[in-house]
Design a protein around this motif. Sequence first.
Motif, PDB file in Angstrom:
ATOM      1  N   VAL B 100       0.843  -1.210   0.000  1.00  0.00           N
ATOM      2  CA  VAL B 100       0.000   0.000   0.000  1.00  0.00           C
ATOM      3  C   VAL B 100       0.869   1.248   0.000  1.00  0.00           C
ATOM      4  O   VAL B 100       0.634   2.204  -0.760  1.00  0.00           O
ATOM      5  CB  VAL B 100      -0.951  -0.020   1.230  1.00  0.00           C
ATOM      6  N   THR B 101       1.898   1.230   0.832  1.00  0.00           N
ATOM      7  CA  THR B 101       2.803   2.382   0.915  1.00  0.00           C
ATOM      8  C   THR B 101       3.489   2.641  -0.416  1.00  0.00           C
ATOM      9  O   THR B 101       3.596   3.783  -0.863  1.00  0.00           O
ATOM     10  CB  THR B 101       3.872   2.131   2.002  1.00  0.00           C
ATOM     11  N   SER B 102       3.943   1.563  -1.030  1.00  0.00           N
ATOM     12  CA  SER B 102       4.614   1.709  -2.326  1.00  0.00           C
ATOM     13  C   SER B 102       3.672   2.304  -3.354  1.00  0.00           C
ATOM     14  O   SER B 102       4.040   3.234  -4.087  1.00  0.00           O
ATOM     15  CB  SER B 102       5.105   0.351  -2.829  1.00  0.00           C
ATOM     16  N   LEU B 103       2.444   1.800  -3.375  1.00  0.00           N
ATOM     17  CA  LEU B 103       1.477   2.310  -4.354  1.00  0.00           C
ATOM     18  C   LEU B 103       1.167   3.774  -4.094  1.00  0.00           C
ATOM     19  O   LEU B 103       1.148   4.588  -5.027  1.00  0.00           O
ATOM     20  CB  LEU B 103       0.184   1.485  -4.290  1.00  0.00           C
ATOM     21  N   LEU B 104       0.959   4.126  -2.822  1.00  0.00           N
ATOM     22  CA  LEU B 104       0.630   5.515  -2.489  1.00  0.00           C
ATOM     23  C   LEU B 104       1.801   6.446  -2.775  1.00  0.00           C
ATOM     24  O   LEU B 104       1.624   7.535  -3.314  1.00  0.00           O
ATOM     25  CB  LEU B 104       0.226   5.628  -1.015  1.00  0.00           C
ATOM     26  N   SER B 105       2.991   6.004  -2.383  1.00  0.00           N
ATOM     27  CA  SER B 105       4.162   6.879  -2.561  1.00  0.00           C
ATOM     28  C   SER B 105       4.494   7.070  -4.033  1.00  0.00           C
ATOM     29  O   SER B 105       4.956   8.122  -4.441  1.00  0.00           O
ATOM     30  CB  SER B 105       5.365   6.310  -1.823  1.00  0.00           C
ATOM     31  N   LEU B 106       4.218   6.076  -4.837  1.00  0.00           N
ATOM     32  CA  LEU B 106       4.479   6.220  -6.267  1.00  0.00           C
ATOM     33  C   LEU B 106       3.364   7.012  -6.944  1.00  0.00           C
ATOM     34  O   LEU B 106       3.583   7.704  -7.925  1.00  0.00           O
ATOM     35  CB  LEU B 106       4.601   4.844  -6.925  1.00  0.00           C
TER      36      LEU B 106
END
Lengths: 191, 256
Positions: B100-106
């Motif tokens: 989730v963090t990766s998706l949001l940060s990207l």
Amino acid sequence: MLCLTMILDCQSDNNKEKLLRIYQIFKKSIYNIALDKLKNHHEAEDVVQSVIIKIAKNLDKIDEQEFNKAASYIYVITKNCCYDLQRKNGSVEIIPVDLMDQIYPELFSHYENYFELLGKSNQLAAALDRINEQYAEIVTLRYFHELKIKEISDLLGISVSNASARLHRAICELKKIITLEELYHEKTGTQ
Amino acid sequence: MKKQEPNNAFINEKLDEAFLFSIGQEHASNVVKYVESLSENQNEALYPTSLDDWFDDFINKYEYKKDSQVHVQNIHKVMKKFTRDFFRRVAIVLISIIVVTSLLSLGSDAFRTNIMDLFIKTTQKFSEVSHDDSIQNADFIVELPDNWSGYYPTVLPSDYEFEKLLDSSAGKYLVFINDMKEELVFIQGPQGMKVLVDSEDAVSYAVDVNGLEGMIYEKLDLVTLLWNDNSTCFYLIGDVDKETILKIASSMKYKK
């Protein structure tokens, strides 16, 4: 969790009862075997204790429903406990394996007169037992009790390779008996 | 369909096993006969009662020992299962958070700004240095245009002078040059700006620049210093020694 604890307690009670039954059935036989082998009451008592401890450890391998099976299993344990005690006391001469191989044919020829009786398994088993009781024992443990080599080695207090070698020799010896019996019948013309 | 040939070796093996089973069975019978014959010959009254007493003690201890073993084994099993399940759940939660963090940060600049403060990735030949967003523009000293604002060095090696300036949305470049035509480049830019630093076979170590953590890469005569103040990132690249580049970096001032 409560059910599991109850089941385990029940199993424990069953084991206790089983051990008690085995003791009551076989205690005199164990004592008598030990006394017959050792000719000493005190040593026989020690052996009974050792045997009961071994039985308690291997309780799952004893089937009370099959008396002969249970009796022969307990006999093996008893005999080995006697042997261990004799070895500890230095009253047993340990013969090297190579020498044993040389001695056996002589023993075998000694029993040659009995070969006319070896037409059946019972007689073959008796012949093997006479040649070497350990051979008859290991065949019984492996094929009648269906124990694994590792279990046999643990029971007899020998290494796995030693147990394998002993079993191999036992079968070879049995083959020799059968071959000689056939030769005997050919020679005498008996069936 | 082809009829399968019986495996003679297998059959022989099974026949042998059956024969050996029979031998074992007969041996067991003989043993029982032998034991029974012993019982007939021995006086039953000889069995010592002390052994019965010993057995009573033994079976009580046996029961206790067996129970404790079972309970301990049971506790171990439950603990093992609980630990395994717990770590499995933790792993699932962690993986979910990472995804989730990766998706949001990207996918979002706002998250990227908050999450990725400083990221340094070292490759075989280059270190790619990136900082987070938030732009602070800069201008330069007297030689720079009046409408330019930002950080500038107040100390320079005596033989260096301002050469040129590059101003873009990605960052500001100030280039100084000496008599030997060697360049000293000062770059300031927003967090998130990427600059490739030649780190292959370079010696790198952390340094302090006015209380801020920086990193120096030394390769041959070229020294690269990079640091940031959480809003702006800075680079100084030049053919000067480490002490000189640190003095230049420490002399930075801001001009509105």
